[in-house]
Design a protein around this motif. Structure first.
Motif, PDB file in Angstrom:
ATOM      1  N   GLU A  65       0.903  -1.260  -0.555  1.00 34.16           N
ATOM      2  CA  GLU A  65      -0.257  -0.029  -0.020  1.00 34.16           C
ATOM      3  C   GLU A  65       0.944   1.089  -0.119  1.00 34.16           C
ATOM      4  N   TRP A  66       2.135   1.083   0.599  1.00 34.07           N
ATOM      5  CA  TRP A  66       2.920   2.567   0.429  1.00 34.07           C
ATOM      6  C   TRP A  66       3.777   2.802  -1.064  1.00 34.07           C
ATOM      7  N   ILE A  67       3.826   1.754  -1.226  1.00 32.79           N
ATOM      8  CA  ILE A  67       4.746   1.501  -3.122  1.00 32.79           C
ATOM      9  C   ILE A  67       3.117   2.030  -3.306  1.00 32.79           C
ATOM     10  N   GLY A  68       1.793   1.721  -3.328  1.00 32.97           N
ATOM     11  CA  GLY A  68       0.861   2.169  -4.155  1.00 32.97           C
ATOM     12  C   GLY A  68       0.792   3.775  -4.247  1.00 32.97           C
ATOM     13  N   ASP A  69       0.567   4.113  -2.597  1.00 25.94           N
ATOM     14  CA  ASP A  69       0.540   5.749  -2.875  1.00 25.94           C
ATOM     15  C   ASP A  69       2.166   6.292  -3.255  1.00 25.94           C
ATOM     16  N   LYS A  70       2.972   6.056  -3.443  1.00 22.60           N
ATOM     17  CA  LYS A  70       3.648   7.043  -4.192  1.00 22.60           C
ATOM     18  C   LYS A  70       3.581   6.753  -5.438  1.00 22.60           C
TER      19      LYS A  70
END
Length: 403
Positions: free
Chosen positions: A321-326
């Motif tokens: 999810e962190w990567i997705g936000d970026k």
């Protein structure tokens, strides 16, 4: 014409700054002496033939401008204000060919802040009383050369003269040596770990005929250095195979990226091919350094000084999810690859970190959280990350988006 900037606190180290400036001038090189002190500069700092920049001119580049009364501040506040002002001052100058600084604790913090604002490749030498310790806060991801002062910088003596003379001659030699010319190939940044080496090596083999491949060890500083080069316009694109630094950032490991990891991709719209290399592991030092909260987890002893911890499905969900936000902030060409048969050499059937449930949580979180479109594409392949076919697919995608 470019000049060598000699920087320090002229109120307490005017004699040493004058010694260095005189040595450099004797070599026929232009000198600018910059004062970062809060008191009146010593008379020695007035060196014939050298341009002098008073501290007040530097202070004017700080957030509070010329009205900031740094001289009347307590030492901590004065150092902090001058540190920020000097970095901004450096960015405003177009004639810096090299920089040589001297200082103790405060001086080193102030001068190296300005050095870090310079592009990689501009010669930077810092003579410091702190140079034999942990200099990572001062060097960061720059190419600063830290030189121990041996004695304290409290006047000239037989030792300090020898050290400062060598520093002066070194910085002159750095500016006189011709820069290593490029061969015309665009530069691409790649991230690698030992457990993703086969993949990255295969990509380099496929691209090296047409691209200058710069491989960065994904140890926290590696990713930050690559992104600094990207932010400076020195990279054509990025092949971010090994995003493992994000694990350490989120789980408290020792090789962490910064919170701004991947922000440069959004800011610059640089062509980006990414993957999930080594997102199965968090790095710690020797076993006794692992936080007690992680007792009972799946560990792998990489060597006596490095301990790896397998990420769980819950942690992989958070990472994805962190990567997705970026990635959602990236409007340039993005291709993100998921190797469905494992993300590192330890994540393969029969290996210590094989965990198909955790991998699935990671892949699904990325797939679900990113707004995929024509420019931002996800590619799932039924391959292991170190499969030659996976490396070939990444290299082909990079050539496609940079053609």
């Amino acid at each position: 014409m470019k000049r060598i900037y000699v920087v320090g606190t002229a109120d307490t180290k005017g004699e040493e700054l004058a010694f260095i400036a005189t040595r450099i001038l004797a070599e026929g090189t232009r000198v600018t002496l910059v004062d970062l002190g809060t008191g009146d500069p010593s008379p020695e700092a007035n060196v014939p033939g050298a341009e002098f920049v008073p501290a007040a001119e530097v202070v004017a580049h700080g957030p509070a401008g010329a009205s900031d009364d740094v001289a009347s501040s307590d030492r901590g506040r004065a150092v902090a204000a001058m540190t920020e002002a000097f970095a901004a001052f450096v960015e405003s100058r177009g004639d810096i060919g090299a920089m040589l600084g001297i200082g103790g604790g405060g001086g080193t913090a102030m001068v190296t802040a300005g050095m870090r604002a310079l592009p990689i490749g501009v010669p930077k030498v810092m003579v410091s009383t702190l140079a034999s310790g942990d200099v990572s806060p001062y060097v960061g991801v720059s190419d600063i050369v830290m030189m121990p002062s041996i004695t304290d910088l409290a006047g000239l003596n037989r030792i300090s003269r020898a050290v400062l003379d060598k520093a002066a001659r070194a910085i002159v030699a750095m500016t006189q040596s011709p820069a290593v010319a490029g061969d015309g190939r665009p530069a691409v940044g790649l991230t690698m770990f030992g457990v993703t080496t086969p993949c990255v090596t295969a990509i380099v083999d496929q691209l090296k005929a047409t691209r200058d491949c710069l491989v960065f060890h994904a140890t926290g500083t590696g990713g930050r250095t690559m992104e600094k080069l990207a932010d400076s316009g020195m990279l054509e694109g990025v092949l971010d195979v090994t995003t493992t630094e994000i694990c350490d950032l989120l789980m408290g490991g020792v090789l962490a990226a910064g919170n701004d990891r991947l922000d440069v991709v959004a800011r610059t719209r640089i062509p980006y091919v990414g993957s999930v290399g080594a997102l199965d592991m968090v790095n710690f030092w020797a076993p006794d350094t692992v936080p007690p909260a992680y007792e009972g987890r799946n560990f792998y002893r990489h060597n006596p000084n490095v301990t790896l911890m397998r990420t769980t499905a819950r942690e992989c969900l958070r990472i994805g999810e962190w990567i997705g936000d970026k990635l959602n902030a990236c409007e340039g060409p993005v291709r993100f690859f998921l190797p469905e048969k494992g993300v590192s050499s330890l994540d393969v059937e029969g290996a210590p970190f094989f965990d198909s449930e955790a991998d699935a949580a990671l892949f699904d979180a990325i797939d679900r959280s990113v707004e995929w479109n024509r420019d931002r594409r996800l590619i799932r392949l039924p391959l292991h990350i170190n499969d030659p076919a996976f490396a070939s697919a990444l290299a082909d995608a990079y050539l496609e988006i940079t053609s």
